[in-house]
Design a protein around this motif. Sequence first.
Motif, mmCIF file in Angstrom:
data_model
loop_
_atom_site.group_PDB
_atom_site.id
_atom_site.type_symbol
_atom_site.label_atom_id
_atom_site.label_comp_id
_atom_site.label_asym_id
_atom_site.label_seq_id
_atom_site.Cartn_x
_atom_site.Cartn_y
_atom_site.Cartn_z
ATOM 1 N N ASP A 68 0.614 0.797 6.313
ATOM 2 C CA ASP A 68 0.435 -0.329 7.235
ATOM 3 C C ASP A 68 1.546 -0.365 8.294
ATOM 4 O OD1 ASP A 68 -1.862 -0.894 5.910
ATOM 5 O OD2 ASP A 68 -1.165 -2.722 4.933
ATOM 6 N N ASP B 76 0.839 -1.208 0.000
ATOM 7 C CA ASP B 76 0.000 0.000 0.000
ATOM 8 C C ASP B 76 0.871 1.254 0.000
ATOM 9 O OD1 ASP B 76 -2.147 -1.680 0.264
ATOM 10 O OD2 ASP B 76 -2.634 -1.131 2.327
ATOM 11 N N SER C 296 -3.781 -7.152 1.887
ATOM 12 C CA SER C 296 -2.829 -7.042 3.008
ATOM 13 C C SER C 296 -1.982 -8.304 3.130
ATOM 14 C CB SER C 296 -3.555 -6.779 4.332
ATOM 15 O OG SER C 296 -4.110 -5.471 4.350
HETATM 16 CA CA CA Z 1 -3.362 -1.250 4.308
#
Ligand code: CA
Length: 312
Positions: free
Chosen positions: A47, A35, A203
């Motif tokens: 993250d 990300d 993720s």
């Molecule tokens: Ca994320």
Amino acid sequence: MLVALAGGVGAARFLRGLVRVVPPEDVTVVVNTADDDVFWGLAVSPDLDTVTYTLAGTEHPEQGWGLAGETFRVIDGLARYGVDPWFRLGDRDLATHLYRTSRLADGATLTEVTTEIAAAWGVAPRIVPMSDDRVATRVTVGRDDGREETLAMQEWFVRERAASTVVAVDFEGAAESRPAPGVLDAIAAADTIVVCPSNPVISIGPLLAVPGIRDAMARRRDRVVGVSPIIAGAPVKGPADRLMGPLGIEVSCVGVARAYADFCGTLVIDSGDAAHAPALEAAGVRAVVADTLMTDARVAAALARHALDAVA
Ligand code: CA
Ligand code: GDP
């Protein structure tokens, strides 16, 4: 020693509980970096920062990103120049991105900078990026006129509010990336490996796409325990359902179990999903039933205890 594979908010909530039931310094958290992106020239790692800020107890309580009590004077100042700062960064949060960017420009690796940032926030677990190489999630969406367009993850999620229909997801650079130093050794040596309740597609997916990580996990399958991010057929928060469906993953704890079955021997599912346990077992995944809605750190700690006991 314990390894946790982590995305952002779902993982961070779980980790906050985990560090209440095991010594925090025994935990290595391997975090999604697909990300990550550059905004206004700054290297942003959403993250990594969510995990770090949450373990430091300084995360924004509702927002799902950034620091508690933030102000936005700098980013709002961009309005003068007629630009739309759709990706918002708080004033204090900006210091983290300035620091990361300048250290990377000095030649430090993301692993090194991440260690420095975690230490500065007094975070005891070892936090490592999945890779020091650039891996970027690309979301291909279908437009109303039938065209397809490929967007950066944050363009789809933040700018377009995850509204456009997803056709495909790719992890650019993943095939050429290498796991960050120590990641494969940590997985090989860990007593237990936890797959946090994070978005399975964007993720956990990127972590598994870094060559070597999925195989290393598969070799430890009996010691791997996941926590389903899907409760009663829906994500607790975020767009997992908008990504799983189009990619052919059933939006349920059963879908998660099937997607993880080759490397995850045990999956913790929510008490309300207990009826799905036989379907997990049919997929070759042992089902453990617990309360998985982490309303506070106490619930998260009890959940972490259940997860660890399941593979002890
Ligand atoms: Ca994320
Ligand atoms: P993001 O990068 O911030 O979106 O973070 P993650 O991928 O780590 O977290 C998003 C996922 O966490 C979503 O799929 C949610 O369903 C899940 N999640 C969030 N809170 C909880 C919770 O309390 N319990 C469970 N089981 N999952 C949760």
